[in-house]
Design a protein around this motif. Sequence first.
Motif, PDB file in Angstrom:
ATOM      1  N   GLU A  62      13.470   0.305   8.181  1.00 24.03           N
ATOM      2  CA  GLU A  62      13.340   0.738   6.645  1.00 24.03           C
ATOM      3  C   GLU A  62      11.769   1.279   6.835  1.00 24.03           C
ATOM      4  O   GLU A  62      11.114   1.205   7.712  1.00 24.03           O
ATOM      5  CB  GLU A  62      12.867  -0.801   5.874  1.00 24.03           C
ATOM      6  N   ARG A  63      11.801   2.352   5.919  1.00 26.75           N
ATOM      7  CA  ARG A  63      10.701   3.261   6.101  1.00 26.75           C
ATOM      8  C   ARG A  63      10.182   3.507   4.559  1.00 26.75           C
ATOM      9  O   ARG A  63      10.913   3.527   3.399  1.00 26.75           O
ATOM     10  CB  ARG A  63      10.792   4.459   6.685  1.00 26.75           C
ATOM     11  N   SER A  64       8.803   4.027   4.461  1.00 22.49           N
ATOM     12  CA  SER A  64       8.308   4.932   3.173  1.00 22.49           C
ATOM     13  C   SER A  64       7.315   5.741   3.943  1.00 22.49           C
ATOM     14  O   SER A  64       6.979   5.560   5.040  1.00 22.49           O
ATOM     15  CB  SER A  64       8.001   3.791   2.301  1.00 22.49           C
ATOM     16  N   TYR A  67       4.679   2.653   5.156  1.00 18.23           N
ATOM     17  CA  TYR A  67       5.025   1.646   6.193  1.00 18.23           C
ATOM     18  C   TYR A  67       6.322   1.914   6.689  1.00 18.23           C
ATOM     19  O   TYR A  67       7.274   2.866   6.350  1.00 18.23           O
ATOM     20  CB  TYR A  67       5.010   0.431   5.527  1.00 18.23           C
ATOM     21  N   GLY A  68       6.505   1.427   8.007  1.00 22.02           N
ATOM     22  CA  GLY A  68       7.638   1.297   8.755  1.00 22.02           C
ATOM     23  C   GLY A  68       8.144  -0.199   9.109  1.00 22.02           C
ATOM     24  O   GLY A  68       7.201  -0.725   9.374  1.00 22.02           O
ATOM     25  N   LYS A 313       6.674   9.584  13.341  1.00 23.95           N
ATOM     26  CA  LYS A 313       6.929   8.745  12.031  1.00 23.95           C
ATOM     27  C   LYS A 313       6.817   7.230  12.274  1.00 23.95           C
ATOM     28  O   LYS A 313       7.139   7.070  13.381  1.00 23.95           O
ATOM     29  CB  LYS A 313       8.418   9.057  11.378  1.00 23.95           C
ATOM     30  N   LEU A 314       6.367   6.512  11.263  1.00 20.55           N
ATOM     31  CA  LEU A 314       5.980   5.057  11.314  1.00 20.55           C
ATOM     32  C   LEU A 314       7.428   4.300  11.778  1.00 20.55           C
ATOM     33  O   LEU A 314       7.568   3.407  12.534  1.00 20.55           O
ATOM     34  CB  LEU A 314       5.527   4.413  10.357  1.00 20.55           C
ATOM     35  N   GLU A 315       8.504   4.814  11.254  1.00 23.80           N
ATOM     36  CA  GLU A 315       9.709   3.892  11.564  1.00 23.80           C
ATOM     37  C   GLU A 315      10.311   4.397  13.076  1.00 23.80           C
ATOM     38  O   GLU A 315      10.862   3.435  13.662  1.00 23.80           O
ATOM     39  CB  GLU A 315      10.996   4.645  10.526  1.00 23.80           C
ATOM     40  N   TYR A 337       6.406  -4.884  10.970  1.00 29.74           N
ATOM     41  CA  TYR A 337       5.946  -3.803  10.094  1.00 29.74           C
ATOM     42  C   TYR A 337       4.712  -2.920  10.673  1.00 29.74           C
ATOM     43  O   TYR A 337       3.581  -3.870  11.297  1.00 29.74           O
ATOM     44  CB  TYR A 337       5.023  -4.517   8.728  1.00 29.74           C
TER      45      TYR A 337
END
Length: 341
Positions: A62-64, A67-68, A313-315, A337
């Motif tokens: 999951e990502r935004s 956060y990842g 990227k975080l994810e 997370y």
Amino acid sequence: MLHAGIEALFGRNRDGHRTRHIFHLRRHHHHHQQHQQQHQKDEHDHIAKFFLDKPKLEKILERSSTYGFAAMQGWRSSMEDVHKHLVSLDNYSWKLWSYFAIFDGHNGIDTAKNASDQLDAHLLNAFNHMLEKQYNGKITSDTPIHSSHLDFNLLNAAIKQTYFELDKDLRSVVKDDSGCVCITCLIGPEKIYLINIGDSRAIIISNNGQVLAHTEDHKPDDPAEQERIHEAGGKISKSSTGDVLRVENQLAMTRVLGDFAMDKHIVPPMADIVEYPRNLLASFIILACDGIWDVMTNEEVATFVIHRASTNKLEEIVSQLLDECIRRRSTDNMSVYIVKI
């Protein structure tokens, strides 16, 4: 075939049994050898049912922009981790606050699932009652709350009480014999709060990989926890050679939600809270269950994240972190997370 780490565990158990039986009378040797082999087989079979022949490597991602998240079942026979986040805790007073939580279940998933469903609502209710008590209704619901509005002692007490209230409510809805630990993060406009029950963990790191703050695990090898448990009438021991220390010969952690078959005075849902300023130093918050921390230190995770933060990227980073833990032979479920502050 069991994972190498499990085979190693039984190797240590065999050594321990040999040591224990070495002084037995010779005429009883054959009988004890048979008994020992059967005991080892029973122990092996009991542990084997919790593990797969090969790991399930599929990931939940999951990502935004902020956060990842990644989770993996791994070597375990079932997935007992649950997670939840709210980028805004509500649309009113707490809209500037974010909430992230991981619930690591054991002996079933019912406690973790129900705790995940209920904790944020319990916290929100407690916070609104706290505001009412502190300001006697003088703050309206459309006033965004900052940490400077809050009395930390009242906030601290409200958070701690919330977990006891949640545990009380869980008793009536949990249908199995499960329990869970919980790591929670509340991010306000001015401060960050890391809230811990059990052996999941959160760290706050700088953009050069320094660990600025972290929670402390609640485990049976902690002298303060040992003293608390003994005063409550509990016992800490190892069930076999090569095993970890356990509370009442059962739990490898000392504070939990659920586990209602046990004396809750011995394993209470008693949260510890770490407060840290949301300043220019703090760059990332990492929340993870013990499937990560079993094989990586706080500093290793911090370095792993920072080395990739400028190019990934975080994810992608959380996904790579799970791969690294599998490479390091983590045998537990894994959930992580990474939150950009």
